[in-house]
Design an enzyme around this catalytic site. Sequence first.
Site, PDB file in Angstrom:
ATOM      1  CG  ASP A   1     -13.858   5.841  -1.511  1.00  0.00           C
ATOM      2  OD1 ASP A   1     -14.176   5.603  -0.222  1.00  0.00           O
ATOM      3  OD2 ASP A   1     -12.767   5.785  -2.153  1.00  0.00           O
TER       4      ASP A   1
ATOM      5  CB  CYS B   1     -14.544   0.820  -0.977  1.00  0.00           C
ATOM      6  SG  CYS B   1     -13.910   2.505  -0.783  1.00  0.00           S
TER       7      CYS B   1
ATOM      8  NE  ARG C   1     -10.634  -5.486  -0.261  1.00  0.00           N
ATOM      9  CZ  ARG C   1      -9.656  -4.461  -0.033  1.00  0.00           C
ATOM     10  NH1 ARG C   1     -10.331  -3.285   0.430  1.00  0.00           N
ATOM     11  NH2 ARG C   1      -8.649  -4.569  -0.147  1.00  0.00           N
TER      12      ARG C   1
ATOM     13  CD  GLN D   1     -13.075  -1.874  -1.945  1.00  0.00           C
ATOM     14  OE1 GLN D   1     -12.530  -1.917  -0.898  1.00  0.00           O
ATOM     15  NE2 GLN D   1     -14.084  -2.529  -1.844  1.00  0.00           N
TER      16      GLN D   1
ATOM     17  NE  ARG E   1      -3.989   0.379   1.909  1.00  0.00           N
ATOM     18  CZ  ARG E   1      -5.226   0.499   2.105  1.00  0.00           C
ATOM     19  NH1 ARG E   1      -5.406   1.262   3.039  1.00  0.00           N
ATOM     20  NH2 ARG E   1      -6.272  -0.103   1.209  1.00  0.00           N
TER      21      ARG E   1
ATOM     22  CG  HIS F   1      -8.240  -0.053  -3.543  1.00  0.00           C
ATOM     23  ND1 HIS F   1      -7.821  -1.029  -3.040  1.00  0.00           N
ATOM     24  CD2 HIS F   1      -9.015   0.734  -2.410  1.00  0.00           C
ATOM     25  CE1 HIS F   1      -7.761  -1.342  -1.681  1.00  0.00           C
ATOM     26  NE2 HIS F   1      -8.631  -0.286  -1.366  1.00  0.00           N
TER      27      HIS F   1
HETATM   28  N1   CP Z   1     -11.375  -0.222   1.518  1.00  0.00           N
HETATM   29  C1   CP Z   1     -10.307  -0.494   2.072  1.00  0.00           C
HETATM   30  O1   CP Z   1      -9.251  -0.462   1.253  1.00  0.00           O
HETATM   31  O2   CP Z   1     -10.295  -0.277   3.330  1.00  0.00           O
HETATM   32  P1   CP Z   1      -9.041   0.057   4.278  1.00  0.00           P
HETATM   33  O3   CP Z   1      -8.270   1.295   3.811  1.00  0.00           O
HETATM   34  O4   CP Z   1      -9.432   0.017   5.767  1.00  0.00           O
HETATM   35  O5   CP Z   1      -8.040  -1.236   3.896  1.00  0.00           O
END
Ligand code: CP
Length: 307
Positions: free
Chosen positions: A226, A266, A294, A133, A103, A130
């Site tokens: 989002d 998300c 997920r 997601q 990330r 992402h």
């Molecule tokens: N949707 C998502 O990626 O959540 P987090 O940021 O908690 O990983």
Amino acid sequence: MSSKRDFLTIWDLTAGEIECLLKRAIELKSGSDKNNCPLIGKSIGIFFEKPSTRTRVSFEAGIYQLGGQSIYLNPRELQLGRGETIADTARVLSRYLSGMVLRTYSHASAEEFASHATVPVINGLSDLHHPCQALADLMTILEKKGRISGIRLAYIGDGNNVANSLIEAAARTGISLTVACPEGYEPDPDIIERARNAMAKDSKGELIILRNPKEAAGRADVIYTDVWVSMGQEDKAEKKKTKLRDYQINGQLLQCAKNDAIVLHCLPAHRGEEITDEVMDGPNSAVFDQAENRLHTEKALLEFLIR
Ligand code: CP
């Protein structure tokens, strides 16, 4: 030459591979394959520059359930923080690990890491994409609607990394996607262009970008939003919130969609900003199934990528 596969964007999987992964994720969710442990003896690095609840925990739990070990790596505690390069870090970690989930703030960092790693690298969110997601989003649509191709999806709000990956997912799977966003908050133009070209070439999917959230929601099967202020954008928060205030998913907007439309987010949500409690906790909401998915899609992805 290495034959490893990365998953940095949705384009890294073919339409057929996505279909197989979703099928496998549904199988894994059913619990019919509990003794499946393809990651026995393997360690996967979880290298996160930003906070996470869903991505970190679903990957760590999924790796354990598949028989593997996850090792959480905080970049500030690695020698990266003292000047070791991304390339050298990727080369060294590849000698210990069978795969890595990243990330990163910048998508270029994820690409650089992947280009020097000799094991599969999975993008667990960057500023541009992402994709993990988007896989869970597709699974949730398939579960709730019984199909993906031809579904009318309205994404309402900030044209961010989640919107970018949804656009790519729409092109790969034949979703008819409408994005409603204020001027200046559109998804990435290169991603829009590539998706439109793919949609035209494959004669599937549609992408419309417009301003009016009610127009986007009209006759939608799925409404998606989002947060308005993504991680790392806190300095722009007030301006963005002002621009986006007419883009809230509330009861009135939901009425424009089909009666059986599902609502996706998300997460994390900023309740009362981009979505109301009424909608988030209402009968159309599928957000917690989406969050659960997920885990299942990531397990299917790990099985597919990690050898
Ligand atoms: N949707 C998502 O990626 O959540 P987090 O940021 O908690 O990983």
